[in-house]
Design a protein around this motif. Structure first.
Motif, mmCIF file in Angstrom:
data_model
loop_
_atom_site.group_PDB
_atom_site.id
_atom_site.type_symbol
_atom_site.label_atom_id
_atom_site.label_comp_id
_atom_site.label_asym_id
_atom_site.label_seq_id
_atom_site.Cartn_x
_atom_site.Cartn_y
_atom_site.Cartn_z
ATOM 1 N N GLU A 186 15.048 -0.817 -3.624
ATOM 2 C CA GLU A 186 14.587 -1.105 -4.979
ATOM 3 C C GLU A 186 13.235 -0.456 -5.280
ATOM 4 O OE1 GLU A 186 16.183 -3.161 -7.486
ATOM 5 O OE2 GLU A 186 17.819 -2.573 -6.135
ATOM 6 N N GLU A 187 12.789 0.421 -4.385
ATOM 7 C CA GLU A 187 11.518 1.146 -4.518
ATOM 8 C C GLU A 187 10.318 0.202 -4.537
ATOM 9 O OE1 GLU A 187 11.946 3.782 -7.862
ATOM 10 O OE2 GLU A 187 13.185 5.175 -6.698
ATOM 11 N N ILE A 188 10.437 -0.880 -3.773
ATOM 12 C CA ILE A 188 9.319 -1.789 -3.539
ATOM 13 C C ILE A 188 8.726 -1.442 -2.180
ATOM 14 C CG2 ILE A 188 8.627 -4.192 -3.198
ATOM 15 C CD1 ILE A 188 11.064 -4.955 -4.956
ATOM 16 N N ALA A 189 7.422 -1.206 -2.145
ATOM 17 C CA ALA A 189 6.763 -0.870 -0.885
ATOM 18 C C ALA A 189 6.679 -2.120 -0.019
ATOM 19 C CB ALA A 189 5.373 -0.314 -1.149
ATOM 20 N N VAL A 190 7.315 -2.086 1.153
ATOM 21 C CA VAL A 190 7.283 -3.233 2.059
ATOM 22 C C VAL A 190 6.110 -3.076 3.007
ATOM 23 C CG1 VAL A 190 8.517 -4.562 3.803
ATOM 24 C CG2 VAL A 190 9.781 -3.524 1.904
ATOM 25 N N ALA A 191 5.274 -4.104 3.042
ATOM 26 C CA ALA A 191 4.082 -4.113 3.888
ATOM 27 C C ALA A 191 4.245 -5.185 4.968
ATOM 28 C CB ALA A 191 2.845 -4.396 3.037
ATOM 29 N N LEU A 192 3.565 -4.983 6.089
ATOM 30 C CA LEU A 192 3.652 -5.910 7.223
ATOM 31 C C LEU A 192 2.311 -6.599 7.399
ATOM 32 C CD1 LEU A 192 5.626 -3.597 9.700
ATOM 33 C CD2 LEU A 192 6.532 -5.188 7.969
ATOM 34 N N ALA A 193 2.361 -7.940 7.540
ATOM 35 C CA ALA A 193 1.102 -8.694 7.533
ATOM 36 C C ALA A 193 1.281 -10.083 8.111
ATOM 37 C CB ALA A 193 0.579 -8.812 6.102
#
Length: 388
Positions: A186-193
């Motif tokens: 969906e062109e959402i930037a997935v970040a890890l945190a």
């Protein structure tokens, strides 16, 4: 309407040049010329100054006594206008871990009103949580932690009118791989945190489409020589971006330098993680549901854990240069072009390039902010000397 900006140095897309003249027509950047192309046109004279792209803050919770979690448009607008004093012309309002219902309401408010803000432009929403794990919770409320839910993300996208641009999760949670694949599609930037993931778990998340490590070294499993953890993954994995908070409290300058050297300054993102106390005197504030004390330049919850920051992005740029770990060109790139690229918005902001909206800042040679322009119009100015 055509005007030209004259200055000693220009940080253009892919090059630094000057002195010269930068054309602005109808609120957009035109060509750069060493000589004045049109003797009859208006010139705004910034002799002795530098021109850089407007900064892009992709991780910010609040400013000037307002918090995104207040779910108040006027507060959102005050944040937007206040950010101009930080050199920021584009940003992602950033939420905290909360109930599904609260997040529904907040993203709906932003999605409905984001085009009405009068300051820095809203380029999307960053959902920081609630899909985290407890060990590295930071100032996130564990009561709302849960496994990643594609259905919840679909709801937030619908409520926000497709404005969710970035979402952070802990990759060790159940269902993370499927969630990452969906969000990336969906062109959402997935970040890890906020994660205690192993190196392999972080690597697997990146293979599925995760692209950003959030406030590297903070809120994540540390680097160990037998288990590199999330921090090791942020340093070592290919083709990802790593945020870093360069306020002198979150990360030692040497650690920031290690990250920049290994990751590359083109893939390192200067962010603030600023909370409502940014731009305010020291004292007592809130970060979401947590009381926070701001003292000696740092924001902390009870027990002493850092709770966001009061950092302004212009100061992060200045800090990394003064620490000797980045050139001015690299520092500006890490706070403008790189953040825009990390969320897929490099076609809209973060650059001085022909056809882009004329969002730029005026700096002194020691990186002091003098003025901020939106669409070719000066919207914030420290002083008027030298401008005619």
């Amino acid at each position: 309407m055509v005007r030209y900006i004259y200055a000693d140095k220009f940080f253009l897309d892919g090059t630094v040049t000057g002195p010269g003249f930068l054309k602005i027509k109808d609120g957009r950047f035109g060509d750069f010329s060493k000589e004045m192309p049109d003797k009859a046109a208006e010139v705004i004279d910034y002799t002795g100054h530098w021109i850089a792209p407007g900064l892009v803050d992709t991780h910010i919770h609040g400013f000037r006594n307002h918090d995104i979690m207040d779910c108040d448009f006027e507060g959102l607008n005050q944040i937007s206008e206040g950010l101009l004093s930080c050199g920021v012309t584009s940003f992602l309002p950033t939420t905290l871990t909360s109930s599904t219902e609260a997040l529904n309401t907040i993203v709906e408010m932003i999605g409905t009103h984001y085009t009405k803000v009068r300051g820095a432009k809203i380029k999307g929403i960053f959902l920081e949580g609630p899909f985290f794990t407890e060990k590295h919770k930071g100032a996130q409320n564990t009561k709302y932690f849960c496994d990643p839910s594609i259905e919840k993300l679909k709801t937030w996208q619908k409520q926000s009118k497709q404005l969710v641009r970035k979402i952070a999760i802990a990759p060790e949670r159940k269902g993370a791989a499927e969630f990452i694949e969906y969000a990336a599609s969906e062109e959402i930037a997935v970040a890890l945190a906020h994660s205690d993931a192993t190196y392999e778990q972080a690597q697997h998340a990146v293979e599925k489409g995760a692209i950003i490590f959030v406030h590297t070294f903070n809120g994540m499993s540390p680097l160990h020589h037998r288990e590199p953890g999330m921090a090791g993954a942020a340093i070592n994995l290919k083709d990802v971006f790593a945020e870093i908070i360069c306020d002198g409290h979150h990360v030692h300058p040497a650690a920031a330098n290690i990250l920049m050297n290994a990751r590359g300054r083109d893939q390192t993102l200067l962010v603030t993680d600023c909370m409502m106390a940014g731009g305010m005197p020291e004292g007592n504030y809130q970060l979401g549901e947590f009381p926070v004390e701001v003292k000696d330049g740092a924001a902390r919850i009870a027990g002493g854990s850092l709770a966001g920051s009061i950092l302004q992005l212009k100061d992060a740029v200045k800090n990394v240069v003064e620490w000797g770990i980045a050139t001015p060109e690299e520092a500006i790139y890490m706070a403008s072009t790189a953040p825009a690229k990390s969320i897929g918005m490099e076609g809209e902001c973060g650059k001085i390039a022909t056809g882009y909206g004329a969002d730029f800042i005026v700096l002194t040679p020691d990186l002091g902010l003098m003025a901020t322009y939106l669409d070719g119009v000066c919207r914030y100015q420290v002083q008027k000397e030298g401008v005619r």
